[in-house]
Motif scaffolding. Structure first.
Motif, mmCIF file in Angstrom:
data_model
loop_
_atom_site.group_PDB
_atom_site.id
_atom_site.type_symbol
_atom_site.label_atom_id
_atom_site.label_comp_id
_atom_site.label_asym_id
_atom_site.label_seq_id
_atom_site.Cartn_x
_atom_site.Cartn_y
_atom_site.Cartn_z
ATOM 1 N N SER A 161 4.767 78.582 -9.190
ATOM 2 C CA SER A 161 4.260 78.442 -10.431
ATOM 3 C C SER A 161 2.762 79.195 -10.318
ATOM 4 O O SER A 161 2.164 79.172 -9.393
ATOM 5 N N THR A 162 2.356 79.639 -11.567
ATOM 6 C CA THR A 162 1.137 80.144 -11.372
ATOM 7 C C THR A 162 -0.051 79.407 -12.184
ATOM 8 O O THR A 162 0.333 78.759 -13.345
ATOM 9 N N TRP A 163 -1.148 79.154 -11.509
ATOM 10 C CA TRP A 163 -2.191 78.469 -11.928
ATOM 11 C C TRP A 163 -3.525 79.090 -12.259
ATOM 12 O O TRP A 163 -3.754 79.781 -11.261
ATOM 13 N N THR A 167 -13.694 75.123 -10.561
ATOM 14 C CA THR A 167 -12.393 74.401 -10.214
ATOM 15 C C THR A 167 -12.189 74.059 -8.773
ATOM 16 O O THR A 167 -12.212 74.641 -7.907
ATOM 17 N N ALA A 171 -2.731 70.400 -7.115
ATOM 18 C CA ALA A 171 -3.286 70.236 -8.602
ATOM 19 C C ALA A 171 -4.557 71.301 -8.318
ATOM 20 O O ALA A 171 -5.169 71.388 -7.459
ATOM 21 N N THR A 172 -4.762 71.592 -9.616
ATOM 22 C CA THR A 172 -6.192 72.168 -9.879
ATOM 23 C C THR A 172 -6.547 71.341 -11.090
ATOM 24 O O THR A 172 -6.284 70.855 -11.749
ATOM 25 N N ARG A 224 -5.984 83.714 -9.995
ATOM 26 C CA ARG A 224 -4.844 82.851 -10.417
ATOM 27 C C ARG A 224 -4.373 82.754 -8.808
ATOM 28 O O ARG A 224 -4.724 83.150 -7.912
ATOM 29 N N ILE A 241 -9.338 72.853 -5.986
ATOM 30 C CA ILE A 241 -7.898 73.075 -5.789
ATOM 31 C C ILE A 241 -7.548 72.306 -4.702
ATOM 32 O O ILE A 241 -8.015 72.573 -3.523
ATOM 33 N N HIS A 267 1.542 78.618 -1.065
ATOM 34 C CA HIS A 267 0.652 79.096 -1.944
ATOM 35 C C HIS A 267 -0.181 80.415 -1.460
ATOM 36 O O HIS A 267 0.032 80.877 -0.470
ATOM 37 N N LEU A 311 -7.236 80.006 -12.405
ATOM 38 C CA LEU A 311 -8.496 79.631 -11.583
ATOM 39 C C LEU A 311 -9.841 79.897 -12.369
ATOM 40 O O LEU A 311 -9.950 81.291 -12.593
#
Length: 304
Positions: A79-81, A87, A135-136, A73, A89, A97, A83
């Protein structure tokens, strides 16, 4: 790694408890860059830190990561994204980050200095604007071979190496920008997207000045009603909410990543009355600034 690369990723702060967000300088802030770009596998850096990199930012460095295997992640701008494998990033310069990777994760990190971005991107500025979006997104079939080609060229010492690397980085940036643009269009953001992007640019420039929707609309030569309509079409939110969210996001960043007092944060964000700032923040988040900071501090202490 040897030579000047031994110093890559060193912090420019002696005290991580400083009121400033932690900044890492891959290339250093002065003198010539030691290379055209910096290339490193995800494993090389993450394994040294138990697969976890604390939140930080690079003031003048843009990063593109590709997860090939594994995942984890990312925590970016609060915010949590999630992974997953395959992917990509996109991490623009200045973005706060941090990453927690699944042990054994494999992938690549390409870091490009602002000077190289200027060389690689066309003068119009539209690509730079597109690439400024955090973005991811799923990588297409060209991403892995391109990363491998960049890393192979970076590791070698062939004739015209720097020129080839510049060209390959241009291709990588262009493909990432294309993917970001395609995602916006597929999400229905093409309708009014040009006006909305100009609105976003103005918000970045003037949010601390507390411009109203009418101020932004006037600068864009449209009516406030039309600006809010476009904002709703693109994001589902009115223009006033976009302005407020940008201010609150900056307030959260300062509360989370600095030791500045609430009053100093309020003044830095253009508020003459810290009490009024606290009311605005409370209405937007459901808690006072001090409560917000204490809650996060308690959560971090409990998780340590």
């Amino acid at each position: 790694m040897d030579g000047p690369r031994n110093l890559l990723y060193e912090s420019n702060m002696a005290d991580t408890n400083s009121s400033t967000i932690l900044n890492y300088n891959l290339f250093g802030e002065a003198g010539d860059l030691p290379d055209v770009v910096h290339c490193e596998t995800i494993e090389a850096r993450s394994k040294l830190h138990d697969w976890e990199l604390a939140p930080h930012r690079h003031a003048r460095l843009h990063q593109i990561l590709l997860i090939d295997w594994g995942g984890g992640r990312a925590v970016m701008e609060g915010s949590t994204w999630p992974l997953a494998p395959r992917t990509l990033i996109n991490v623009p310069a200045g973005t706060v980050h941090g990453f927690t990777f699944t042990p054994g994760t494999e992938g690549w990190v390409v870091t490009v200095a602002s000077e190289m971005m200027d060389e690689a991107l066309e003068p119009s500025g539209d690509l730079r604007h597109t690439l400024s979006r955090l973005a991811t997104f799923p990588a297409d079939k060209t991403a892995r071979p391109l990363m491998e080609q960049i890393f192979a060229e970076h590791a070698g010492r062939g004739y015209a190496r720097a020129q080839v690397l510049r060209s390959l980085i241009g291709v990588l940036l262009g493909r990432v920008a294309r993917s970001l643009s395609d995602r916006e269009a597929s999400a229905g953001q093409a309708d009014g997207g040009g006006l909305f992007r100009r609105f976003e640019d103005l918000v970045e420039q003037h949010f601390v000045e507390h411009w109203s929707v009418a101020d932004y609309a006037g600068a864009l030569a449209v009516t406030p009603t039309h600006l809010s309509r476009v904002s709703r079409n693109v994001t589902g939110q009115p223009a006033s909410r976009i302005i407020e969210e940008r201010m609150i996001r900056e307030a959260r960043r300062n509360l989370v990543y600095t030791n500045l007092t609430v009053s100093r944060i309020a003044y830095a964000l253009g508020y003459n009355d810290p009490a009024y700032f606290s009311r605005v923040f409370s209405q937007a988040t459901g808690m006072a600034p001090r409560d917000f900071r204490e809650r996060l501090a308690g959560a971090n202490a409990g998780g340590g």
